[in-house]
Design a protein around this motif. Structure first.
Motif, PDB file in Angstrom:
ATOM      1  N   GLU A  32       0.678  -1.324  -0.160  1.00 30.80           N
ATOM      2  CA  GLU A  32       0.031  -0.278  -0.070  1.00 30.80           C
ATOM      3  C   GLU A  32       0.830   1.105   0.122  1.00 30.80           C
ATOM      4  N   ILE A  33       1.847   1.256   0.746  1.00 28.00           N
ATOM      5  CA  ILE A  33       3.025   2.232   0.718  1.00 28.00           C
ATOM      6  C   ILE A  33       3.452   2.650  -0.737  1.00 28.00           C
ATOM      7  N   VAL A  34       3.918   1.592  -1.456  1.00 25.80           N
ATOM      8  CA  VAL A  34       4.256   1.670  -2.649  1.00 25.80           C
ATOM      9  C   VAL A  34       3.319   1.991  -3.583  1.00 25.80           C
ATOM     10  N   THR A  35       2.155   1.725  -3.534  1.00 25.45           N
ATOM     11  CA  THR A  35       0.851   2.171  -4.315  1.00 25.45           C
ATOM     12  C   THR A  35       0.736   3.795  -4.110  1.00 25.45           C
ATOM     13  N   ALA A  36       0.803   4.156  -2.632  1.00 26.52           N
ATOM     14  CA  ALA A  36       0.546   5.235  -2.395  1.00 26.52           C
ATOM     15  C   ALA A  36       1.708   6.459  -2.972  1.00 26.52           C
ATOM     16  N   LEU A  37       2.824   5.997  -3.066  1.00 26.86           N
ATOM     17  CA  LEU A  37       3.911   6.758  -3.559  1.00 26.86           C
ATOM     18  C   LEU A  37       3.723   6.850  -5.037  1.00 26.86           C
ATOM     19  N   ARG A  38       3.439   5.933  -5.779  1.00 25.53           N
ATOM     20  CA  ARG A  38       3.079   5.917  -7.199  1.00 25.53           C
ATOM     21  C   ARG A  38       1.828   6.806  -7.582  1.00 25.53           C
ATOM     22  N   VAL A  44       9.049   4.683  -7.799  1.00 28.73           N
ATOM     23  CA  VAL A  44       9.745   3.727  -6.758  1.00 28.73           C
ATOM     24  C   VAL A  44       9.479   2.185  -7.178  1.00 28.73           C
ATOM     25  N   GLN A  45      10.486   1.659  -6.643  1.00 26.28           N
ATOM     26  CA  GLN A  45      10.462   0.156  -7.067  1.00 26.28           C
ATOM     27  C   GLN A  45      10.239  -0.576  -5.583  1.00 26.28           C
ATOM     28  N   GLU A  46       9.479  -1.643  -5.757  1.00 26.56           N
ATOM     29  CA  GLU A  46       9.262  -2.082  -4.460  1.00 26.56           C
ATOM     30  C   GLU A  46      10.568  -2.924  -3.690  1.00 26.56           C
TER      31      GLU A  46
END
Length: 107
Positions: A32-38, A44-46
């Motif tokens: 979810e953090i990765v998705t929020a950043l994108r 960003v890459q996981e």
């Protein structure tokens, strides 16, 4: 966000701040953090985020809680600790100082 290579180091330096901000009001698991950043345009890459989240946890800036998931194994939800809130406040104050310098320097 434009993918200008000249700004790559600045972007990398902002990742910790953005990761902390992403869990400021709502506990989230790593994906979810990765998705929020994108979603806000941060490239960003996981593989970059997971080690950072572990570092933040070891530093006491985020805490985690395991929660059951309806679609798979339990997930580790991260939230800010008191130290994390303080660090985020300090980051924001510093960012404001930098912004003010940029605005004032050429006048």
């Amino acid at each position: 966000m434009t993918e200008d290579p000249e700004f790559a180091s600045l972007r990398r330096g902002l990742l910790e701040l953005l990761a902390l901000a992403s869990v400021e009001h709502k506990a989230r698991y790593a994906a979810e953090i990765v998705t929020a950043l994108r979603e806000v345009g941060y490239p960003v890459q996981e593989g970059t985020v997971y080690p950072l989240l572990n570092k933040l946890r070891r530093a006491g800036l985020v805490d985690h809680e395991w929660r059951e998931s309806s679609s798979g194994p339990p997930r580790k939800y991260l939230s800010l600790t008191a130290e994390g809130k303080q660090r985020l406040t300090e980051f924001r104050a510093y960012w404001q100082k930098l912004t003010n310098m940029i605005e004032r320097i050429g006048r």
